[in-house]
Design a protein around this motif. Structure first.
Motif, PDB file in Angstrom:
ATOM      1  N   LEU A   1       0.871  -1.168   0.000  1.00 28.46           N
ATOM      2  CA  LEU A   1       0.000   0.000   0.000  1.00 28.46           C
ATOM      3  C   LEU A   1       0.912   1.223   0.000  1.00 28.46           C
ATOM      4  O   LEU A   1       1.682   1.431   0.944  1.00 28.46           O
ATOM      5  N   THR A   2       0.845   2.013  -1.064  1.00 27.38           N
ATOM      6  CA  THR A   2       1.696   3.190  -1.188  1.00 27.38           C
ATOM      7  C   THR A   2       1.284   4.236  -0.147  1.00 27.38           C
ATOM      8  O   THR A   2       0.133   4.641  -0.080  1.00 27.38           O
ATOM      9  N   MET A   3       2.247   4.655   0.647  1.00 26.64           N
ATOM     10  CA  MET A   3       2.017   5.665   1.686  1.00 26.64           C
ATOM     11  C   MET A   3       2.695   6.987   1.362  1.00 26.64           C
ATOM     12  O   MET A   3       2.392   8.000   1.975  1.00 26.64           O
ATOM     13  N   GLY A   4       3.613   6.977   0.412  1.00 27.90           N
ATOM     14  CA  GLY A   4       4.297   8.203  -0.014  1.00 27.90           C
ATOM     15  C   GLY A   4       4.765   8.021  -1.444  1.00 27.90           C
ATOM     16  O   GLY A   4       5.693   7.263  -1.692  1.00 27.90           O
ATOM     17  N   LEU A   5       4.098   8.685  -2.380  1.00 33.63           N
ATOM     18  CA  LEU A   5       4.355   8.489  -3.799  1.00 33.63           C
ATOM     19  C   LEU A   5       5.310   9.547  -4.341  1.00 33.63           C
ATOM     20  O   LEU A   5       5.129  10.746  -4.085  1.00 33.63           O
TER      21      LEU A   5
END
Length: 171
Positions: free
Chosen positions: A117-121
């Motif tokens: 789960l991407t938390m900082g792109l």
């Protein structure tokens, strides 16, 4: 570059809201705003092949809803912009289904799948250590598990979301 078509897993509404609140807390601390809807990608392609979509529509309904455990924080990318994500583990059944779907996708990574789960792109690499530290500080230690309740094909070019599987409201 246009965004690719994606077969995605979406979180339960309350968990999606928790993740968006984490994004807001990090933005309040001065980090770049995160605009993405929280999701877990199964596979992506510039234009998703029909057979991949059809297979996903067969394989995903029996495994939705799906539970994921947070097992770590990872950093993807080797260049100037990097992505911080939660590394996740799920059931063997979903893992097998996702690998089969990915293997069918000619633009995919073969049968490999790294649920996250991407938390900082697309973060500048120099802020990544501080971002990870801040993420650890703002996340509740009780947020150890996530549940996905929908699988869908997202076509960003046409803004179409085609639901492939959805958990019943009684779940």
């Amino acid at each position: 570059m246009t965004s690719p078509d994606n077969i995605l897993l979406h979180l339960a509404e309350d968990e999606e809201q928790q993740v968006c609140e984490i994004f807001a807390l990090l933005e309040e601390r001065g980090f770049p705003a995160q605009q993405q809807t929280p999701h877990i990608t199964v596979t992506f392609s510039p234009s998703m092949a029909v057979d991949v979509i059809e297979r996903a529509a067969q394989l995903l309904p029996p495994v939705i809803p799906a539970r994921f455990q947070r097992v770590g924080t990872v950093v993807f990318g080797t260049k100037r912009k990097q992505t911080v994500a939660w590394l996740l583990e799920t059931s063997d059944e979903l893992e097998i289904a996702a690998r089969q779907i990915s293997a069918l996708n000619p633009d995919g990574r073969g049968s490999r799948w790294t649920p996250h789960l991407t938390m900082g792109l697309r973060l500048p690499r120099e802020i990544v250590p501080d971002y990870v530290r801040a993420l650890d500080e703002v996340v509740s230690p009780h947020l150890k598990e996530l549940t996905t309740v929908r699988a869908a094909l997202w076509r960003p070019r046409t803004r179409e979301l085609n639901v492939l599987a959805e958990a019943g409201l009684a779940d």
